[in-house]
Design a protein around this motif. Structure first.
Motif, PDB file in Angstrom:
ATOM      1  N   HIS A  66       2.223  -2.107  -0.348  1.00  0.00           N
ATOM      2  CA  HIS A  66       1.259  -1.193   0.265  1.00  0.00           C
ATOM      3  C   HIS A  66       1.654  -0.874   1.703  1.00  0.00           C
ATOM      4  N   PHE A  67       1.771  -1.898   2.549  1.00  0.00           N
ATOM      5  CA  PHE A  67       2.120  -1.788   3.978  1.00  0.00           C
ATOM      6  C   PHE A  67       1.174  -0.862   4.735  1.00  0.00           C
ATOM      7  N   ASN A  68      -0.034  -0.665   4.230  1.00  0.00           N
ATOM      8  CA  ASN A  68      -0.896   0.387   4.759  1.00  0.00           C
ATOM      9  C   ASN A  68      -2.339   0.111   4.342  1.00  0.00           C
ATOM     10  N   PRO A  69      -3.255  -0.098   5.275  1.00  0.00           N
ATOM     11  CA  PRO A  69      -4.640  -0.413   4.910  1.00  0.00           C
ATOM     12  C   PRO A  69      -5.326   0.640   4.047  1.00  0.00           C
ATOM     13  N   VAL A  70      -5.088   1.925   4.312  1.00  0.00           N
ATOM     14  CA  VAL A  70      -5.786   2.926   3.498  1.00  0.00           C
ATOM     15  C   VAL A  70      -5.247   2.954   2.071  1.00  0.00           C
ATOM     16  N   VAL A  71      -3.991   2.616   1.882  1.00  0.00           N
ATOM     17  CA  VAL A  71      -3.453   2.508   0.524  1.00  0.00           C
ATOM     18  C   VAL A  71      -4.134   1.347  -0.201  1.00  0.00           C
ATOM     19  N   THR A  72      -4.241   0.207   0.467  1.00  0.00           N
ATOM     20  CA  THR A  72      -4.895  -0.946  -0.136  1.00  0.00           C
ATOM     21  C   THR A  72      -6.344  -0.638  -0.499  1.00  0.00           C
ATOM     22  N   VAL A  73      -7.066  -0.001   0.411  1.00  0.00           N
ATOM     23  CA  VAL A  73      -8.480   0.299   0.163  1.00  0.00           C
ATOM     24  C   VAL A  73      -8.639   1.308  -0.969  1.00  0.00           C
ATOM     25  N   MET A  74      -7.851   2.367  -0.962  1.00  0.00           N
ATOM     26  CA  MET A  74      -7.998   3.386  -2.001  1.00  0.00           C
ATOM     27  C   MET A  74      -7.602   2.849  -3.377  1.00  0.00           C
ATOM     28  N   VAL A  77     -10.582   0.787  -4.497  1.00  0.00           N
ATOM     29  CA  VAL A  77     -11.704   1.637  -4.921  1.00  0.00           C
ATOM     30  C   VAL A  77     -11.447   2.213  -6.313  1.00  0.00           C
ATOM     31  N   ARG A  78     -10.216   2.604  -6.573  1.00  0.00           N
ATOM     32  CA  ARG A  78      -9.865   3.167  -7.881  1.00  0.00           C
ATOM     33  C   ARG A  78      -9.779   2.110  -8.982  1.00  0.00           C
ATOM     34  N   GLY A  79      -9.686   0.846  -8.579  1.00  0.00           N
ATOM     35  CA  GLY A  79      -9.536  -0.213  -9.571  1.00  0.00           C
ATOM     36  C   GLY A  79      -8.105  -0.522  -9.928  1.00  0.00           C
ATOM     37  N   ASP A  80      -7.150   0.069  -9.205  1.00  0.00           N
ATOM     38  CA  ASP A  80      -5.736  -0.198  -9.477  1.00  0.00           C
ATOM     39  C   ASP A  80      -5.257  -1.491  -8.829  1.00  0.00           C
ATOM     40  N   PHE A  81      -5.948  -1.941  -7.795  1.00  0.00           N
ATOM     41  CA  PHE A  81      -5.600  -3.194  -7.116  1.00  0.00           C
ATOM     42  C   PHE A  81      -6.733  -4.178  -7.386  1.00  0.00           C
ATOM     43  N   ARG A  82      -6.456  -5.183  -8.224  1.00  0.00           N
ATOM     44  CA  ARG A  82      -7.492  -6.097  -8.681  1.00  0.00           C
ATOM     45  C   ARG A  82      -7.037  -7.551  -8.534  1.00  0.00           C
ATOM     46  N   PRO A  83      -6.862  -8.036  -7.322  1.00  0.00           N
ATOM     47  CA  PRO A  83      -6.459  -9.442  -7.149  1.00  0.00           C
ATOM     48  C   PRO A  83      -7.564 -10.377  -7.612  1.00  0.00           C
ATOM     49  N   GLN A  84      -7.182 -11.556  -8.084  1.00  0.00           N
ATOM     50  CA  GLN A  84      -8.153 -12.517  -8.579  1.00  0.00           C
ATOM     51  C   GLN A  84      -9.143 -12.933  -7.505  1.00  0.00           C
ATOM     52  N   GLN A  85      -8.720 -12.918  -6.259  1.00  0.00           N
ATOM     53  CA  GLN A  85      -9.589 -13.348  -5.155  1.00  0.00           C
ATOM     54  C   GLN A  85     -10.547 -12.249  -4.698  1.00  0.00           C
ATOM     55  N   GLY A  86     -10.503 -11.088  -5.317  1.00  0.00           N
ATOM     56  CA  GLY A  86     -11.441 -10.019  -5.027  1.00  0.00           C
ATOM     57  C   GLY A  86     -11.287  -9.448  -3.632  1.00  0.00           C
ATOM     58  N   TYR A  87     -12.441  -9.121  -3.018  1.00  0.00           N
ATOM     59  CA  TYR A  87     -12.422  -8.448  -1.725  1.00  0.00           C
ATOM     60  C   TYR A  87     -11.864  -9.328  -0.610  1.00  0.00           C
ATOM     61  N   VAL A  88     -11.888 -10.629  -0.799  1.00  0.00           N
ATOM     62  CA  VAL A  88     -11.280 -11.514   0.194  1.00  0.00           C
ATOM     63  C   VAL A  88      -9.788 -11.211   0.309  1.00  0.00           C
ATOM     64  N   ALA A  89      -9.141 -11.035  -0.830  1.00  0.00           N
ATOM     65  CA  ALA A  89      -7.716 -10.719  -0.826  1.00  0.00           C
ATOM     66  C   ALA A  89      -7.459  -9.354  -0.213  1.00  0.00           C
ATOM     67  N   VAL A  90      -8.344  -8.400  -0.464  1.00  0.00           N
ATOM     68  CA  VAL A  90      -8.193  -7.067   0.118  1.00  0.00           C
ATOM     69  C   VAL A  90      -8.221  -7.158   1.645  1.00  0.00           C
ATOM     70  N   GLY A  91      -9.203  -7.902   2.168  1.00  0.00           N
ATOM     71  CA  GLY A  91      -9.273  -8.089   3.612  1.00  0.00           C
ATOM     72  C   GLY A  91      -8.052  -8.786   4.168  1.00  0.00           C
ATOM     73  N   PRO A 223      -1.437   5.622 -13.951  1.00  0.00           N
ATOM     74  CA  PRO A 223      -0.731   4.366 -14.176  1.00  0.00           C
ATOM     75  C   PRO A 223      -1.156   3.283 -13.189  1.00  0.00           C
ATOM     76  N   ASP A 224      -1.164   2.047 -13.642  1.00  0.00           N
ATOM     77  CA  ASP A 224      -1.506   0.920 -12.783  1.00  0.00           C
ATOM     78  C   ASP A 224      -0.432   0.741 -11.730  1.00  0.00           C
ATOM     79  N   ARG A 225      -0.811   0.743 -10.427  1.00  0.00           N
ATOM     80  CA  ARG A 225       0.154   0.654  -9.340  1.00  0.00           C
ATOM     81  C   ARG A 225       0.217  -0.744  -8.735  1.00  0.00           C
ATOM     82  N   THR A 226      -0.408  -1.743  -9.367  1.00  0.00           N
ATOM     83  CA  THR A 226      -0.364  -3.089  -8.797  1.00  0.00           C
ATOM     84  C   THR A 226       0.873  -3.820  -9.241  1.00  0.00           C
TER      85      THR A 226
END
Length: 226
Positions: A66-74, A77-91, A223-226
């Motif tokens: 990603h290297f980019n916060p808005v990429v991670t957030v978007m 939101v779309r459901g393409d980034f789904r780490p097991q740790q949830g929003y904690v991992a996003v932060g 397509p899934d981008r994770t």
């Protein structure tokens, strides 16, 4: 995606390397171009394109590059980034990216014998630049989401290279890059007073680019981008 710790290291290293290349090549280009801003921008563009391609190719399997916060957030939101740790991992991704951007700026400054910690005085402001930054970020999210499988690294790098020249802002398209560039008073820098508006424009652009990409998929999941 690899375990979270490895992914965070990849995001930190990738963002740091990206900012080091952007700022470092800007300093080198400014020193060697003899005051020719066009030549300096061309050199800065080429270095950014090359490092983006390399970093995405090498780190995508670990973190999604990603290297980019808005990429991670978007992507979240779309459901393409789904780490097991949830929003904690996003932060944690966003923190790793921002800290990586700052460290990359410090490293570039140090390599070129500039003060390691300094603020840029380069003002980048006005509706033209804000619109340019929104366009650049919208385009980045669009190409990330619509790139054919296996071609994302080339397409993203090519788009950023083009956007350096066709947008008035020279395509930061990344809040972590804005933060990092604040810490280098060089060709690629941005004054802290200009940073907030740039980041706001990037958020708007990210939303628009994501919506456009979704509209063009005719109801089918991308397509899934994770």
């Amino acid at each position: 995606m690899r375990p979270l710790r490895q992914a965070l290291v990849a995001e930190f290293v990738g963002t740091a390397a990206l900012l080091c290349a952007v700022i470092g090549s800007g300093i080198m280009a400014e020193r060697l171009s003899g005051g020719n801003a066009g030549v300096a921008l061309l050199a800065n563009t080429l270095a950014t394109v090359f490092i983006l391609f390399v970093l995405i190719e090498t780190l995508w399997p670990i973190s999604g590059a990603h290297f980019n916060p808005v990429v991670t957030v978007m992507l979240t939101v779309r459901g393409d980034f789904r780490p097991q740790q949830g929003y904690v991992a996003v932060g944690m991704f966003i923190v790793a990216q921002v800290v990586g951007g700052i460290v990359g700026a410090f490293l570039a400054n140090a390599m070129f014998d500039m003060p390691v910690t300094e603020f840029s005085t380069k003002v980048r402001s006005g509706w033209g630049q804000w619109i340019g930054e929104a366009v650049a970020t919208a385009g980045l999210l669009f190409v990330i989401l619509r790139a054919p499988a296996g071609r994302g690294s080339l397409i993203v790098a090519a788009f950023i290279g083009a956007a350096y020249w066709f947008t008035s802002s020279t395509s930061f398209a990344n809040p972590a890059a804005v933060v990092g560039r604040m810490f280098s008073n060089s060709f690629a820098g941005i004054a802290p007073t200009s940073a907030g508006a740039f980041m706001a424009a990037e958020v708007v652009g990210a939303v628009l680019g994501t919506l456009l990409a979704g509209r063009l998929c005719d109801g089918r999941p991308l397509p899934d981008r994770t």
